[in-house]
Write an enzyme that holds these catalytic residues in place. Structure first.
Site, short mmCIF file in Angstrom:
data_model
loop_
_atom_site.label_atom_id
_atom_site.label_comp_id
_atom_site.label_asym_id
_atom_site.label_seq_id
_atom_site.Cartn_x
_atom_site.Cartn_y
_atom_site.Cartn_z
N ARG A 138 1.79 -4.98 6.04
CA ARG A 138 1.11 -3.94 5.27
C ARG A 138 1.91 -2.64 5.40
O ARG A 138 2.25 -2.23 6.52
CB ARG A 138 -0.31 -3.70 5.76
CG ARG A 138 -1.01 -2.63 4.90
CD ARG A 138 -2.49 -2.50 5.18
NE ARG A 138 -3.10 -1.61 4.18
CZ ARG A 138 -4.35 -1.68 3.77
NH1 ARG A 138 -5.16 -2.59 4.25
NH2 ARG A 138 -4.82 -0.84 2.86
N ASN A 170 -10.66 -2.61 -6.21
CA ASN A 170 -9.88 -1.58 -6.93
C ASN A 170 -10.55 -1.13 -8.23
O ASN A 170 -10.16 -0.10 -8.80
CB ASN A 170 -8.45 -2.07 -7.22
CG ASN A 170 -7.55 -2.06 -6.01
OD1 ASN A 170 -6.64 -2.87 -5.88
ND2 ASN A 170 -7.79 -1.15 -5.08
N ASP A 185 0.83 -1.21 0.00
CA ASP A 185 0.00 0.00 0.00
C ASP A 185 0.86 1.26 0.00
O ASP A 185 1.97 1.26 0.56
CB ASP A 185 -0.89 -0.03 1.25
CG ASP A 185 -2.04 0.94 1.15
OD1 ASP A 185 -2.26 1.52 0.07
OD2 ASP A 185 -2.73 1.14 2.17
C1 FPP Z 1 -1.87 0.25 -3.31
O1 FPP Z 1 -1.42 1.58 -3.33
C2 FPP Z 1 -1.43 -0.44 -4.48
C3 FPP Z 1 -2.23 -0.94 -5.46
C4 FPP Z 1 -3.71 -0.84 -5.46
C5 FPP Z 1 -1.67 -1.61 -6.63
C6 FPP Z 1 -0.42 -2.39 -6.35
C7 FPP Z 1 0.30 -2.46 -7.62
C8 FPP Z 1 1.64 -2.54 -7.74
C9 FPP Z 1 2.61 -2.69 -6.65
C10 FPP Z 1 2.25 -2.44 -9.09
C11 FPP Z 1 1.65 -3.27 -10.11
C12 FPP Z 1 1.80 -4.70 -9.79
C13 FPP Z 1 2.30 -5.56 -10.64
C14 FPP Z 1 2.35 -7.01 -10.29
C15 FPP Z 1 2.85 -5.09 -11.90
P1 FPP Z 1 -2.49 2.72 -3.39
O2 FPP Z 1 -2.62 3.16 -4.81
O3 FPP Z 1 -3.75 2.27 -2.74
O4 FPP Z 1 -1.78 3.83 -2.54
P2 FPP Z 1 -2.50 5.01 -1.76
O5 FPP Z 1 -3.31 4.37 -0.66
O6 FPP Z 1 -1.36 5.83 -1.25
O7 FPP Z 1 -3.35 5.75 -2.77
#
Ligand code: FPP
Length: 249
Positions: free
Chosen positions: A196, A76, A28
């Site tokens: 996390r 998501n 995250d």
């Molecule tokens: C959470 O951060 C992350 C995600 C919803 C996506 C995770 C994706 C990756 C690590 C990269 C893509 C994965 C692969 C396998 C290529 P957030 O966007 O919720 O962060 P925030 O809470 O700060 O907005």
């Protein structure tokens, strides 16, 4: 020898004999990492994908057998079309490029979640990557895509209900072991440690069944900033917890 630095910059060793067999990570904080730099969200996810490669390598070096990462949840889809497209494009690239790396590192890749709503070309790449790495005997990398713990349980319950209707089981014969065979994680041991990043302290529908007795480690670090040293710190915390599984010491 697995040395690392604690928060006081003292060098400490991990107990090599007590490395978790299975570590699960909620990656995250990509969005906040990007916002702090006035970058688009996609830049945060791209940095997150690079961190995933580094942390997979670190887990391999530590002898972890299963690493499960939450890349895209069933929730998501609520994000903007642009952000979803950004993640899907990164995923395409990652799936294509990771084939060579997985072969080199002897990693077996396995996707958990319901991939049927993903674009056909992504589904094809997933099956190809799983097929090309299925004989690998090193670490198992489980990537959760369109995954939700409740959705996984519902899919398992539907399948097991069909098996009961077909006479394969009596309802009374269904125990934990039988149900587990219908989960996306069939034959994978439960994670001993769940990490996390980004300071949030919740589970967000990840591995609901499997984390019944996992140790949780929450860190303030945003996922793109998470390092091998942070992984070792989390394992050190795990090694210093007393696990009783509901019993007494
Ligand atoms: C959470 O951060 C992350 C995600 C919803 C996506 C995770 C994706 C990756 C690590 C990269 C893509 C994965 C692969 C396998 C290529 P957030 O966007 O919720 O962060 P925030 O809470 O700060 O907005």
């Amino acid at each position: 020898m697995f040395p690392f630095l604690n928060n006081n910059k003292e060098e400490i060793q991990l107990d090599e004999k007590n490395i978790p067999k299975h570590i699960a990570i909620i990656m995250d904080g990509n969005g906040r990492w990007a916002s702090k730099r006035a970058l688009p969200k996609k830049a945060g996810h791209k940095a997150g994908a690079q961190t995933l490669e580094k942390i997979s390598q670190a887990a391999i070096d530590l002898g972890v057998q299963h690493l499960t990462v939450y890349a895209f949840s069933t929730e998501n889809w609520k994000r903007s079309e642009q952000e979803i497209k950004g993640i899907m494009d990164l995923l395409r690239e990652y799936l294509k490029n990771y084939i060579e790396q997985a072969k080199k590192d002897n990693v077996r890749v396995h996707i958990i979640g319901d991939i049927s709503p993903l674009d056909m070309d992504i589904q094809k790449r997933i099956l190809e990557l799983e097929e090309l790495t299925k004989q690998k005997t090193g670490m198992n990398l489980h990537i959760a895509l369109n995954y939700g713990g409740r959705d996984e349980l519902l899919r398992a319950i539907r399948k097991i209900s069909r098996a009961v209707a077909e006479g394969k089981y009596q309802a009374e014969e269904i125990g934990e072991k039988e149900l587990e065979q219908y989960l996306d994680t069939a034959n994978v041991p439960d994670p001993e440690l769940l990490i996390r990043t980004s300071g949030e302290e919740r589970i967000s529908n990840f591995l609901l069944w499997q984390i019944a007795y996992s140790e949780f480690c929450f860190t303030e670090k945003l996922w793109p900033d998470f390092t091998e040293n942070d992984l070792k710190q989390a394992i050190y915390q795990y090694q210093n917890r007393e696990r009783r599984f509901g019993g007494r010491k």
